[in-house]
Design an enzyme around this catalytic site. Structure first.
Site, PDB file in Angstrom:
ATOM      1  N   TRP A 322       0.843  -1.201   0.000  1.00 38.85           N
ATOM      2  CA  TRP A 322       0.000   0.000   0.000  1.00 38.85           C
ATOM      3  C   TRP A 322       0.881   1.256   0.000  1.00 38.85           C
ATOM      4  O   TRP A 322       0.530   2.267  -0.610  1.00 38.85           O
ATOM      5  CB  TRP A 322      -0.915   0.000   1.231  1.00 38.85           C
ATOM      6  CG  TRP A 322      -1.783   1.217   1.352  1.00 38.85           C
ATOM      7  CD1 TRP A 322      -3.026   1.388   0.818  1.00 38.85           C
ATOM      8  CD2 TRP A 322      -1.469   2.437   2.031  1.00 38.85           C
ATOM      9  NE1 TRP A 322      -3.514   2.640   1.136  1.00 38.85           N
ATOM     10  CE2 TRP A 322      -2.580   3.301   1.874  1.00 38.85           C
ATOM     11  CE3 TRP A 322      -0.378   2.886   2.771  1.00 38.85           C
ATOM     12  CZ2 TRP A 322      -2.618   4.590   2.426  1.00 38.85           C
ATOM     13  CZ3 TRP A 322      -0.411   4.164   3.314  1.00 38.85           C
ATOM     14  CH2 TRP A 322      -1.518   4.990   3.138  1.00 38.85           C
ATOM     15  N   HIS A 323       2.020   1.178   0.672  1.00 46.67           N
ATOM     16  CA  HIS A 323       2.881   2.362   0.771  1.00 46.67           C
ATOM     17  C   HIS A 323       3.601   2.680  -0.536  1.00 46.67           C
ATOM     18  O   HIS A 323       4.016   3.826  -0.734  1.00 46.67           O
ATOM     19  CB  HIS A 323       3.908   2.183   1.896  1.00 46.67           C
ATOM     20  CG  HIS A 323       3.332   2.383   3.263  1.00 46.67           C
ATOM     21  ND1 HIS A 323       2.669   1.386   3.944  1.00 46.67           N
ATOM     22  CD2 HIS A 323       3.284   3.475   4.068  1.00 46.67           C
ATOM     23  CE1 HIS A 323       2.259   1.854   5.115  1.00 46.67           C
ATOM     24  NE2 HIS A 323       2.611   3.111   5.211  1.00 46.67           N
ATOM     25  N   GLY A 324       3.768   1.709  -1.386  1.00 49.68           N
ATOM     26  CA  GLY A 324       4.445   2.013  -2.641  1.00 49.68           C
ATOM     27  C   GLY A 324       4.648   0.786  -3.495  1.00 49.68           C
ATOM     28  O   GLY A 324       4.736  -0.343  -2.987  1.00 49.68           O
ATOM     29  N   PHE A 486       2.612   8.470  -1.660  1.00 53.40           N
ATOM     30  CA  PHE A 486       1.859   7.254  -1.364  1.00 53.40           C
ATOM     31  C   PHE A 486       0.412   7.407  -1.825  1.00 53.40           C
ATOM     32  O   PHE A 486      -0.354   6.520  -1.720  1.00 53.40           O
ATOM     33  CB  PHE A 486       1.890   6.930   0.127  1.00 53.40           C
ATOM     34  CG  PHE A 486       3.283   6.708   0.628  1.00 53.40           C
ATOM     35  CD1 PHE A 486       4.256   6.166  -0.202  1.00 53.40           C
ATOM     36  CD2 PHE A 486       3.639   7.059   1.903  1.00 53.40           C
ATOM     37  CE1 PHE A 486       5.556   5.976   0.251  1.00 53.40           C
ATOM     38  CE2 PHE A 486       4.935   6.859   2.375  1.00 53.40           C
ATOM     39  CZ  PHE A 486       5.886   6.329   1.548  1.00 53.40           C
TER      40      PHE A 486
END
Length: 486
Positions: A322-324, A486
């Site tokens: 989800w962060h990258g 993000f």
């Protein structure tokens, strides 16, 4: 546009507040929606249509979820909600990553690669997609009523204080405030206080630490020594915390100014005694989202130890992703998931038997190694950086620390360490308790003196923080924001 920009501070925010306050109460949601869409389209005009698609899609699905929640077709509505939202997120955020990964395999096989153009990542899509999904799912679960007014649904999804970087606000927490909210003088003053503290965290601490962190992480693999590597990891860990918690403070403060109450997103994560404890204090809106919409539906800890470990690993792999869209974020998620499993398997009990200082030291060391994965561009760079962090032999060399540890960085590090622990809150509580005792004992003059001095000190410190932050913004154009990507 970020909250810590001169444009936002001195033009956009005053104008938004003025329009919101002069508008009749029945028109305030419309005004705030227009302001929010203008805020988003200012920095992302090409993706404005995508925001509208998300609003219309989830408003319709919310109505359908409300109408079918007691029928079998309700599950289909939730399924369509999840697939449609994740398809949008997946295309814009992960398509480049997936195609590059496939091309790497095709290159090894000697097969022609897939030709594609780069897909731009819309700002804030990770946050507003999760918010929109949670709205429809909560309606299906019966935890919230479907919003029939499309303007109110649009306002919930696009509300500018938390649109770009959270916190991820659950619809059920603000539904009543969207329909009717009250703005008080005390609430507005608290909003200003919270926003100012967040601004100072971002501008005075995070930006000051970012310079050293960026320089160190840009060094070639062979240029790192033991001390410099640890200095970079510490600077980045503190920068990340004050960057993101500062933005969350500003979002919560802005919400207060417009009559909304957002839940807290951080609770002094660097005083944690374990990685498990850390995830009860860091980015709370994201960790609770994954808990309620993924971990619990997967079975949580109800299906035995092995299944619990698998669920934890799955959640944290997806949390990292989800962060990258990068292998480093996937590795960061696996890293944290592995430590949560190890702690659950027995390490937590052993840690609890050790002195508190050892528990804190263990947590900070593990977090520092984890932040390296979060910051580097490749797994190879992470391995080289970790090697430098454990290469004690280089500690006796000149080490190069002096070239980074100037007086400005030392002051920023000391201030950041003090601000990362709850010492100021406890001091304020102690003073408050002393004043209350004075009133109860009949010594009203002493209690009044404490209150007067305390209020003057708070106002003076907030004014000082704001003017120092404004001066720093005027003097420098270096104002990165980590969670923007993000």
């Amino acid at each position: 546009m970020v909250f810590s920009s001169r444009l936002f501070l001195f033009l956009f925010l005053p104008a938004a507040l003025a329009l919101h306050f002069i508008a009749p109460k029945r028109m305030r949601n419309i005004v705030l929606l227009i302001v929010s869409l203008l805020f988003y389209s200012w920095g992302e005009p090409r993706q404005f249509g995508l925001m509208l698609v998300s609003i219309v899609l989830n408003h319709v699905l919310g109505l359908l979820a409300g109408a079918t929640r007691e029928r079998a077709s309700g599950r289909w509505v939730v399924g369509v909600t999840v697939v449609a939202n994740l398809a949008l997120l997946g295309y814009y955020k992960y398509a480049n990553f997936l195609i590059d990964a496939i091309n790497s395999v095709l290159e090894v096989m000697g097969t022609p690669e897939i030709v594609h153009g780069s897909i731009a990542l819309p700002v804030g899509i990770s946050f507003y997609t999760f918010q929109a999904m949670s709205y429809v799912i909560d309606v299906y679960r019966g935890e919230a009523k479907a919003q029939r007014n499309p303007i109110n649904t649009a306002l919930y999804i696009s509300l500018f204080p938390q649109l770009i970087a959270g916190p991820i606000v659950r619809y059920v927490d603000v539904a009543a405030q969207i329909d009717q909210r009250t703005i008080t003088v005390a609430g507005f003053a608290e909003g200003i206080r919270r926003f100012t503290i967040g601004l100072a965290k971002k501008v005075l601490l995070a930006n000051s630490l970012a310079t050293a962190a960026d320089l160190i992480f840009e060094l070639p693999n062979g240029g790192l020594t033991f001390g410099v590597a640890w200095l970079g990891a510490v600077c980045y860990g503190l920068q990340l915390y004050f960057d993101f918690s500062g933005y969350s403070d500003m979002a919560i403060g802005l919400g207060e100014m417009f009559g909304f109450r957002f839940a807290e997103n951080f609770n002094y994560p660097y005083v944690s005694r374990s990685i498990t404890d850390f995830w009860r204090r860091w980015h709370l809106s994201l960790s609770t989202w994954f808990r309620d919409y993924l971990y619990v539906p997967l079975g949580g800890n109800r299906l035995g130890a092995t299944r619990t470990y698998m669920n934890l690993l799955t959640v944290f792999l997806l949390c990292g992703l989800w962060h990258g869209a990068n292998w480093t974020f996937l590795a960061w998620g696996a890293f944290h998931g592995a430590f949560l499993i190890i702690e659950r398997a027995g390490l937590s009990r052993r840690l609890a038997a050790l002195p508190v200082v050892v528990q804190h030291l263990y947590t900070l060391v593990v977090l520092s190694f984890g932040w390296v994965l979060f910051r580097v561009e490749s797994l190879g760079q992470a391995a080289a950086y970790w090697y430098a962090m454990i290469s004690l032999g280089s500690a006796s060399s000149a080490d190069g620390l002096a070239s980074y540890l100037d007086s400005g960085l030392i002051i920023a590090l000391v201030a950041a360490c003090l601000a990362a622990v709850p010492v100021w809150g406890r001091l304020a509580q102690s003073v408050r308790h002393r004043a209350d005792r004075s009133y109860e004992s009949g010594s009203k003059a002493f209690g009044l003196w404490i209150d007067t001095i305390g209020a003057a000190a708070r106002v003076a410190s907030l004014c000082g923080l704001f003017f120092a932050s404004a001066a720093a913004l005027m003097a420098s154009t270096y104002n990165p924001f980590i969670y923007f990507r993000f």
